[in-house]
Design a protein around this motif. Sequence first.
Motif, PDB file in Angstrom:
ATOM      1  N   THR A  79       0.837  -1.197   0.000  1.00 15.42           N
ATOM      2  CA  THR A  79       0.000   0.000   0.000  1.00 15.42           C
ATOM      3  C   THR A  79       0.876   1.252   0.000  1.00 15.42           C
ATOM      4  N   LYS A  80       0.519   2.225  -0.839  1.00 13.11           N
ATOM      5  CA  LYS A  80       1.275   3.484  -0.904  1.00 13.11           C
ATOM      6  C   LYS A  80       1.006   4.371   0.302  1.00 13.11           C
ATOM      7  N   TRP A  81      -0.280   4.515   0.647  1.00  9.85           N
ATOM      8  CA  TRP A  81      -0.604   5.335   1.809  1.00  9.85           C
ATOM      9  C   TRP A  81      -1.927   4.917   2.427  1.00  9.85           C
ATOM     10  N   VAL A  82      -2.022   5.200   3.731  1.00  2.34           N
ATOM     11  CA  VAL A  82      -3.238   4.979   4.510  1.00  2.34           C
ATOM     12  C   VAL A  82      -3.534   6.274   5.246  1.00  2.34           C
ATOM     13  N   LYS A  83      -4.756   6.779   5.062  1.00  8.87           N
ATOM     14  CA  LYS A  83      -5.190   7.981   5.775  1.00  8.87           C
ATOM     15  C   LYS A  83      -6.311   7.573   6.724  1.00  8.87           C
ATOM     16  N   VAL A  84      -6.094   7.827   8.006  1.00  7.89           N
ATOM     17  CA  VAL A  84      -7.035   7.426   9.054  1.00  7.89           C
ATOM     18  C   VAL A  84      -7.878   8.627   9.466  1.00  7.89           C
ATOM     19  N   SER A  85      -9.189   8.467   9.402  1.00  5.00           N
ATOM     20  CA  SER A  85     -10.106   9.514   9.861  1.00  5.00           C
ATOM     21  C   SER A  85     -10.261   9.391  11.371  1.00  5.00           C
ATOM     22  N   LEU A  86      -9.810  10.408  12.061  1.00  3.42           N
ATOM     23  CA  LEU A  86      -9.893  10.411  13.527  1.00  3.42           C
ATOM     24  C   LEU A  86     -10.289  11.817  13.937  1.00  3.42           C
ATOM     25  N   ASN A  87     -11.558  12.041  14.094  1.00  2.09           N
ATOM     26  CA  ASN A  87     -12.079  13.392  14.221  1.00  2.09           C
ATOM     27  C   ASN A  87     -12.148  13.923  15.641  1.00  2.09           C
ATOM     28  N   VAL A 130      -3.151  10.839   9.368  1.00  6.21           N
ATOM     29  CA  VAL A 130      -4.420  11.022  10.058  1.00  6.21           C
ATOM     30  C   VAL A 130      -5.080  12.271   9.496  1.00  6.21           C
ATOM     31  N   GLN A 131      -6.399  12.220   9.382  1.00  9.09           N
ATOM     32  CA  GLN A 131      -7.142  13.413   8.985  1.00  9.09           C
ATOM     33  C   GLN A 131      -8.221  13.708  10.019  1.00  9.09           C
ATOM     34  N   VAL A 132      -8.515  14.974  10.164  1.00 14.37           N
ATOM     35  CA  VAL A 132      -9.579  15.428  11.058  1.00 14.37           C
ATOM     36  C   VAL A 132     -10.391  16.483  10.314  1.00 14.37           C
ATOM     37  N   ILE A 133     -11.692  16.412  10.462  1.00 14.14           N
ATOM     38  CA  ILE A 133     -12.552  17.474   9.946  1.00 14.14           C
ATOM     39  C   ILE A 133     -12.786  18.435  11.103  1.00 14.14           C
ATOM     40  N   LEU A 134     -12.403  19.678  10.911  1.00 17.22           N
ATOM     41  CA  LEU A 134     -12.509  20.688  11.960  1.00 17.22           C
ATOM     42  C   LEU A 134     -13.972  21.081  12.159  1.00 17.22           C
ATOM     43  N   LEU A 148      -0.949  13.472  19.813  1.00 16.40           N
ATOM     44  CA  LEU A 148      -1.156  12.025  19.695  1.00 16.40           C
ATOM     45  C   LEU A 148      -0.553  11.490  18.393  1.00 16.40           C
ATOM     46  N   CYS A 149      -0.771  12.220  17.311  1.00 14.89           N
ATOM     47  CA  CYS A 149      -0.237  11.796  16.007  1.00 14.89           C
ATOM     48  C   CYS A 149       1.284  11.740  16.037  1.00 14.89           C
ATOM     49  N   ARG A 150       1.902  12.761  16.590  1.00 18.21           N
ATOM     50  CA  ARG A 150       3.360  12.836  16.620  1.00 18.21           C
ATOM     51  C   ARG A 150       3.977  11.918  17.669  1.00 18.21           C
ATOM     52  N   ASP A 151       3.498  11.991  18.899  1.00 17.69           N
ATOM     53  CA  ASP A 151       4.172  11.341  20.019  1.00 17.69           C
ATOM     54  C   ASP A 151       3.708   9.921  20.304  1.00 17.69           C
ATOM     55  N   GLU A 152       2.468   9.610  20.028  1.00 19.92           N
ATOM     56  CA  GLU A 152       1.935   8.287  20.379  1.00 19.92           C
ATOM     57  C   GLU A 152       1.828   7.375  19.166  1.00 19.92           C
ATOM     58  N   MET A 153       1.255   7.902  18.074  1.00 18.69           N
ATOM     59  CA  MET A 153       1.006   7.055  16.907  1.00 18.69           C
ATOM     60  C   MET A 153       2.153   7.073  15.902  1.00 18.69           C
ATOM     61  N   SER A 154       3.046   8.056  15.993  1.00 16.03           N
ATOM     62  CA  SER A 154       4.137   8.234  15.022  1.00 16.03           C
ATOM     63  C   SER A 154       3.610   8.341  13.599  1.00 16.03           C
ATOM     64  N   ALA A 155       2.484   9.051  13.448  1.00 13.93           N
ATOM     65  CA  ALA A 155       1.904   9.259  12.121  1.00 13.93           C
ATOM     66  C   ALA A 155       2.837  10.120  11.280  1.00 13.93           C
ATOM     67  N   ASP A 156       2.784   9.912   9.980  1.00 15.11           N
ATOM     68  CA  ASP A 156       3.614  10.693   9.068  1.00 15.11           C
ATOM     69  C   ASP A 156       3.081  12.098   8.842  1.00 15.11           C
ATOM     70  N   TYR A 157       1.780  12.294   9.048  1.00 14.58           N
ATOM     71  CA  TYR A 157       1.196  13.620   8.862  1.00 14.58           C
ATOM     72  C   TYR A 157      -0.169  13.695   9.539  1.00 14.58           C
ATOM     73  N   LEU A 158      -0.647  14.909   9.698  1.00 17.16           N
ATOM     74  CA  LEU A 158      -2.008  15.189  10.155  1.00 17.16           C
ATOM     75  C   LEU A 158      -2.586  16.235   9.213  1.00 17.16           C
ATOM     76  N   VAL A 159      -3.747  15.924   8.629  1.00  8.58           N
ATOM     77  CA  VAL A 159      -4.462  16.869   7.770  1.00  8.58           C
ATOM     78  C   VAL A 159      -5.645  17.404   8.567  1.00  8.58           C
ATOM     79  N   ILE A 160      -5.780  18.729   8.601  1.00  6.51           N
ATOM     80  CA  ILE A 160      -6.943  19.354   9.228  1.00  6.51           C
ATOM     81  C   ILE A 160      -7.793  19.925   8.103  1.00  6.51           C
ATOM     82  N   LYS A 161      -8.980  19.351   7.940  1.00  7.39           N
ATOM     83  CA  LYS A 161      -9.868  19.750   6.852  1.00  7.39           C
ATOM     84  C   LYS A 161     -11.002  20.616   7.400  1.00  7.39           C
TER      85      LYS A 161
END
Length: 166
Positions: A79-87, A130-134, A148-161
Amino acid sequence: DYIGYKPVSLNYEIFKHQLKEMGRLGIKSIMYAGEGEPLLHKKINEIVLATNKAGIDISFTTNATVMDRKFIESSLALTKWVKVSLNAGSASTSAKIHQAKERDFENVIENVKRATQFKRDNGIQCTVGVQVILLPENSHEIIELARLCRDEMSADYLVIKSYSQH
């Protein structure tokens, strides 16, 4: 509005055949997403493998509640990428927004942690974000979600939509 709809899934054998044809026709990538949860398909790992064999790049948008060890170990490398919706940045707000159980929030956090750890341990290039809808209901938790994204999950990015009513 999808709550209460009858579950409908792709027929794996038909789709596998179509994937081969799509690859021959030059389709470059497929994002598995939608108003349903793509990881709920009983043959999702087989679909990922068939998509990869057809020469098509794979990505997912998921709520990650059912991103299990089998998916991580079988499909993440393909898989190239996975984006997780966590609002949300907390279990209670997440449960209210997603109309789900509070324990789902911790489950998602653990699943993303497991995925990012597995990719690091195995040199996998899949981007996990990870993405979040504001929304007014979660705006006070965006900083906590970023932590949480940076320190706990080690996500590569967070998108705020931003949210827009259709």
